[in-house]
Structures are given as structure tokens and as C-alpha cells.
Design a protein around this motif. Sequence first.
Motif, PDB file in Angstrom:
ATOM      1  N   LEU A 138       1.021  -1.273   0.120  1.00  0.00           N
ATOM      2  CA  LEU A 138       0.022   0.141  -0.036  1.00  0.00           C
ATOM      3  C   LEU A 138       0.827   1.393   0.097  1.00  0.00           C
ATOM      4  CD1 LEU A 138      -2.998   1.229   0.294  1.00  0.00           C
ATOM      5  CD2 LEU A 138      -2.868   1.107   2.537  1.00  0.00           C
ATOM      6  N   ASP A 139       1.943   1.110   0.926  1.00  0.00           N
ATOM      7  CA  ASP A 139       3.068   2.440   0.835  1.00  0.00           C
ATOM      8  C   ASP A 139       3.629   2.608  -0.531  1.00  0.00           C
ATOM      9  OD1 ASP A 139       1.783   3.080   3.362  1.00  0.00           O
ATOM     10  OD2 ASP A 139       3.533   1.913   4.482  1.00  0.00           O
ATOM     11  N   ASP A 140       3.692   1.448  -1.101  1.00  0.00           N
ATOM     12  CA  ASP A 140       4.275   1.262  -2.495  1.00  0.00           C
ATOM     13  C   ASP A 140       3.591   1.926  -3.848  1.00  0.00           C
ATOM     14  OD1 ASP A 140       6.823   1.102  -4.094  1.00  0.00           O
ATOM     15  OD2 ASP A 140       6.287  -0.941  -4.518  1.00  0.00           O
ATOM     16  N   GLY A 141       2.358   2.625  -3.341  1.00  0.00           N
ATOM     17  CA  GLY A 141       1.269   2.778  -4.326  1.00  0.00           C
ATOM     18  C   GLY A 141       0.647   1.609  -5.007  1.00  0.00           C
ATOM     19  N   LYS A 142       0.552   0.342  -4.498  1.00  0.00           N
ATOM     20  CA  LYS A 142       0.045  -0.882  -5.128  1.00  0.00           C
ATOM     21  C   LYS A 142      -1.242  -1.415  -4.441  1.00  0.00           C
ATOM     22  CE  LYS A 142       4.263  -2.041  -7.099  1.00  0.00           C
ATOM     23  NZ  LYS A 142       5.483  -2.997  -7.183  1.00  0.00           N
ATOM     24  N   PRO A 143      -2.168  -0.519  -4.083  1.00  0.00           N
ATOM     25  CA  PRO A 143      -3.327  -1.012  -3.170  1.00  0.00           C
ATOM     26  C   PRO A 143      -3.947  -2.322  -3.886  1.00  0.00           C
ATOM     27  CG  PRO A 143      -4.125   0.800  -4.519  1.00  0.00           C
ATOM     28  CD  PRO A 143      -2.716   0.653  -4.814  1.00  0.00           C
ATOM     29  N   THR A 144      -4.023  -2.636  -5.061  1.00  0.00           N
ATOM     30  CA  THR A 144      -4.540  -3.973  -5.663  1.00  0.00           C
ATOM     31  C   THR A 144      -3.661  -5.002  -5.069  1.00  0.00           C
ATOM     32  OG1 THR A 144      -5.087  -2.855  -7.704  1.00  0.00           O
ATOM     33  CG2 THR A 144      -5.130  -5.214  -7.959  1.00  0.00           C
ATOM     34  N   GLU A 145      -2.439  -5.109  -4.996  1.00  0.00           N
ATOM     35  CA  GLU A 145      -1.707  -6.147  -4.253  1.00  0.00           C
ATOM     36  C   GLU A 145      -1.816  -6.022  -2.956  1.00  0.00           C
ATOM     37  OE1 GLU A 145      -0.528  -4.079  -6.577  1.00  0.00           O
ATOM     38  OE2 GLU A 145       0.213  -5.238  -8.148  1.00  0.00           O
ATOM     39  N   ALA A 146      -1.997  -4.903  -2.323  1.00  0.00           N
ATOM     40  CA  ALA A 146      -2.017  -4.837  -0.734  1.00  0.00           C
ATOM     41  C   ALA A 146      -3.425  -5.477  -0.145  1.00  0.00           C
ATOM     42  CB  ALA A 146      -1.880  -3.355  -0.364  1.00  0.00           C
ATOM     43  N   ALA A 147      -4.681  -5.318  -0.715  1.00  0.00           N
ATOM     44  CA  ALA A 147      -5.771  -5.786  -0.166  1.00  0.00           C
ATOM     45  C   ALA A 147      -5.785  -6.966  -0.058  1.00  0.00           C
ATOM     46  CB  ALA A 147      -7.035  -5.106  -1.170  1.00  0.00           C
ATOM     47  N   PRO A 148      -5.345  -8.138  -0.852  1.00  0.00           N
ATOM     48  CA  PRO A 148      -5.698  -9.479  -0.408  1.00  0.00           C
ATOM     49  C   PRO A 148      -4.902  -9.790   0.892  1.00  0.00           C
ATOM     50  CG  PRO A 148      -5.153  -9.229  -2.865  1.00  0.00           C
ATOM     51  CD  PRO A 148      -4.935  -7.826  -2.447  1.00  0.00           C
ATOM     52  N   TRP A 149      -3.728  -9.096   1.232  1.00  0.00           N
ATOM     53  CA  TRP A 149      -2.987  -9.573   2.197  1.00  0.00           C
ATOM     54  C   TRP A 149      -3.708  -9.006   3.663  1.00  0.00           C
ATOM     55  CZ3 TRP A 149       0.503 -13.171   2.542  1.00  0.00           C
ATOM     56  CH2 TRP A 149       1.250 -13.550   1.255  1.00  0.00           C
ATOM     57  N   PHE A 150      -4.432  -7.738   3.311  1.00  0.00           N
ATOM     58  CA  PHE A 150      -5.072  -7.403   4.516  1.00  0.00           C
ATOM     59  C   PHE A 150      -6.483  -8.318   4.887  1.00  0.00           C
ATOM     60  CE2 PHE A 150      -3.464  -3.156   3.195  1.00  0.00           C
ATOM     61  CZ  PHE A 150      -2.443  -2.870   4.178  1.00  0.00           C
TER      62      PHE A 150
END
Length: 299
Positions: free
Chosen positions: A221-233
Motif C-alpha cells: 500500500l505504501d508503495d502505491g499498489k493497493p490492488t496487491e495490498a488488499a488481498p493480504w489485509f
Amino acid sequence: MREHEITMFARSARALGLGTIATALLATSMPAAAQDDDEARIRKLEAEVRALQRKVFPGGDGRYFEPQITAPATGTTTPAASAAPSTTAVTDILARLDALESQLQRLTAQYEVGTNAMRLLEERVEALEGANAPPPEPVVKTPAAQPEPVSQPDPARVAAVQAITKPQTDDAGDDEYSYGFRLWEAGFYPEAQQQLTLFVEKYPNHSRTSFGRNLLGRAYLDDGKPTEAAPWFLRNYQADKNGARAGDSLLFLAESMIALKDTNRACIALSEFGETYPALATGRLSGQYATARSKVSCG
């Protein structure tokens, strides 16, 4: 027997392979048994002519060429007449042989003409097929693929990453997590993503696993990649809702949806966070919760 008749018969007999008949007929006298034998051979030759006619003109009965000379009608003869052949009988045989020879020549010529016509027709068909065939497709040579240039890492960045030391304690799992946390804290997000992925996959039941999955999502998310971040959350929240960072992951999931402009899912996550973790919503994460709610209008 006239000399020209004998000569004609000898020529025809040689052309048709009937030398034995010619020899017999040229004798001064011809027994009745020899005449019968020669008559049988002539009839056999006539049958062969008819067979050749059927080959040249198959199925056309009206086109057969029947011999124009037929055998004379047999009648009652005196013993003296049958003892020696008359001049008329020899002449008839010669005439029949000449007629057969002419028919053979005509049929052979017609057969050759038909065969030649068929060959010419086949050549024309082949020529037409060759003319109508599509031209061959041109061979296009594609240039050889050039290898992609290999990105050279920034020497300064490499040195900075190497300057971050990895802890060496009795808890190898904690050392792996702590090293990933240090990379994230220093702003080396791609390196932190790689290190934290290694940790959560290698130590799925470690006490720091909830922290690791949540921090891995934040590194994306901090790297500007919310699509990749959401599945981990989402994975961290669903795996253990009582985990140390399950509530944080749910709130960060709402922020990821806000970044993706998915208001509906953002509101669902915020509502569930307020209901499931009221202590966090009014305590440690109250400021972050209020900021997220201000960014969307939930009904």
C-alpha cells in the motif's frame, strides 16, 4: 490361285501372326480337316476383333464393326468337292483376312486417337489447375528478438540496503520478520515485500505472523499498489480475527478500497471495523478510523 492373291494372303497372314494358316492354304491340296482348323482360327481372330471393338467403343452396340465378309453357307457337298478346296473358298478366306486386317488397323488408330485426346485433356486440366492455384505466401523474416536490457541496480541503493543489518538471535522467525520491518521502515518497499513474503510463507504459525501479513500489505500500500495490498489485509483478518493485527488489517483494507475508488466495499470494511473492534475505533486507531470515514460518504 492367282499370284497377287497368294502374295496378299501371305502379307496379311504374317502381319497377324497366322503363318501356319498361310502355309496350309498355299499347298496344292487342303484336306477337309485342315479347312475346319483354319476356319476355327479365323473365327477366333474375328472374336478378338470384336473384343477390341468393345474396348474402343464400350457400351455402344450400334458402333461395332461387324465383318463385311461372312463365311459361306455350308451345304451338302460331294466327297469329291470336300477333298480339295476350290479357288472360291481360298478367295473368300483371303478377303475375310483382308477385312479383319483393315478393321484391326482402324480400331488401333481410333484407340490411339482416343488415348492421345485423353492425354491432351489431362494436360489442359493440370495447366488450368496450376493457373488457378493461389500464389505462395511470401516468407517474411522476422528480426531476431533482442534481449531485454538488464536493469542495473543503483549502487547507492544497494549500499543502503546492505547497511541494514539482519538480527541474529535464537528466534530465527522473529529475525526474519524484524529484518523485513527494518527494510519497510527505511522505505525500501520492494525489498521489504520480498523479505516479508519469505517470512509469512516460511513461518505461517509464528507469533509474529499476524504482524507479518499486515506489514506485508502495508509495504504494498505504501508503495502505491493497493490492488496487491488488499488481498493480504483481507487474508490476515479472515485467518484470525483475534490476531494481533487483524483489526489493523481490516482498517487498512478500507483504505485500500478507498484508493481503488471502490466506495461500496470501503464502507462495508469501515462498518465492520467499527462493529467488530469498537475499542480500536475509539482508542489506538481512532484517528486513522476518522480520517478514512471522512474520505467516503457511507449511507
